[in-house]
Design a protein around this motif. Structure first.
Motif, PDB file in Angstrom:
ATOM      1  N   LEU A   1       0.821  -1.207   0.000  1.00  0.00           N
ATOM      2  CA  LEU A   1       0.000   0.000   0.000  1.00  0.00           C
ATOM      3  C   LEU A   1       0.857   1.261   0.000  1.00  0.00           C
ATOM      4  O   LEU A   1       0.429   2.301  -0.488  1.00  0.00           O
ATOM      5  N   ALA A   2       2.051   1.173   0.545  1.00  0.00           N
ATOM      6  CA  ALA A   2       2.940   2.335   0.552  1.00  0.00           C
ATOM      7  C   ALA A   2       3.675   2.476  -0.780  1.00  0.00           C
ATOM      8  O   ALA A   2       3.825   3.587  -1.297  1.00  0.00           O
ATOM      9  N   LEU A   3       4.142   1.375  -1.349  1.00  0.00           N
ATOM     10  CA  LEU A   3       4.922   1.432  -2.584  1.00  0.00           C
ATOM     11  C   LEU A   3       4.067   1.676  -3.823  1.00  0.00           C
ATOM     12  O   LEU A   3       4.531   2.301  -4.778  1.00  0.00           O
ATOM     13  N   GLY A   4       2.846   1.195  -3.831  1.00  0.00           N
ATOM     14  CA  GLY A   4       1.979   1.346  -5.001  1.00  0.00           C
ATOM     15  C   GLY A   4       1.791   2.794  -5.423  1.00  0.00           C
ATOM     16  O   GLY A   4       2.057   3.153  -6.578  1.00  0.00           O
ATOM     17  N   PRO A   5       1.339   3.658  -4.522  1.00  0.00           N
ATOM     18  CA  PRO A   5       1.174   5.068  -4.912  1.00  0.00           C
ATOM     19  C   PRO A   5       2.491   5.746  -5.274  1.00  0.00           C
ATOM     20  O   PRO A   5       2.524   6.606  -6.156  1.00  0.00           O
ATOM     21  N   LEU A   6       3.583   5.377  -4.612  1.00  0.00           N
ATOM     22  CA  LEU A   6       4.875   5.973  -4.946  1.00  0.00           C
ATOM     23  C   LEU A   6       5.291   5.627  -6.367  1.00  0.00           C
ATOM     24  O   LEU A   6       5.748   6.482  -7.127  1.00  0.00           O
ATOM     25  N   LEU A   7       5.142   4.365  -6.741  1.00  0.00           N
ATOM     26  CA  LEU A   7       5.487   3.955  -8.106  1.00  0.00           C
ATOM     27  C   LEU A   7       4.539   4.580  -9.120  1.00  0.00           C
ATOM     28  O   LEU A   7       4.953   4.943 -10.223  1.00  0.00           O
ATOM     29  N   GLY A   8       3.269   4.711  -8.761  1.00  0.00           N
ATOM     30  CA  GLY A   8       2.313   5.362  -9.652  1.00  0.00           C
ATOM     31  C   GLY A   8       2.657   6.823  -9.874  1.00  0.00           C
ATOM     32  O   GLY A   8       2.591   7.334 -10.993  1.00  0.00           O
TER      33      GLY A   8
END
Length: 87
Positions: free
Chosen positions: A57-64
């Motif tokens: 949940l933390a990495l998903g938005p960052l990569l997006g």
């Protein structure tokens, strides 16, 4: 209307907390994870699963966000090239 949205958001958070609590209580079996020869201490299976969820949940938005910034950069670069080609 604003109070209804707050009530629905609160209800959703409480329902999510209840599901997480049920998951944790149902998965108390211990598991020891091994990664590249390193053995982690035995913990309940719910702990690594929830940790993986939080990391995702933390990495998903960052990569997006990185992908969006990269796309915007490409669009600006192509617009500059098109403006130079017209001149």
């Amino acid at each position: 209307m604003r109070n209804l949205k707050r009530a629905l958001a609160l209800l959703f958070v409480l329902l999510l907390a209840a599901v997480v609590m049920f998951f944790v209580l149902e998965n108390q079996q211990t598991v020891a994870l091994v990664l590249f020869g390193w053995t982690a201490p035995a913990v309940p299976v719910a702990l690594p699963v929830l940790a993986a969820l939080v990391v995702g949940l933390a990495l998903g938005p960052l990569l997006g966000a990185y992908g969006v910034m990269r796309s915007k950069r490409r669009i600006r670069a192509s617009a500059r090239q098109a403006a130079l080609a017209e001149s």
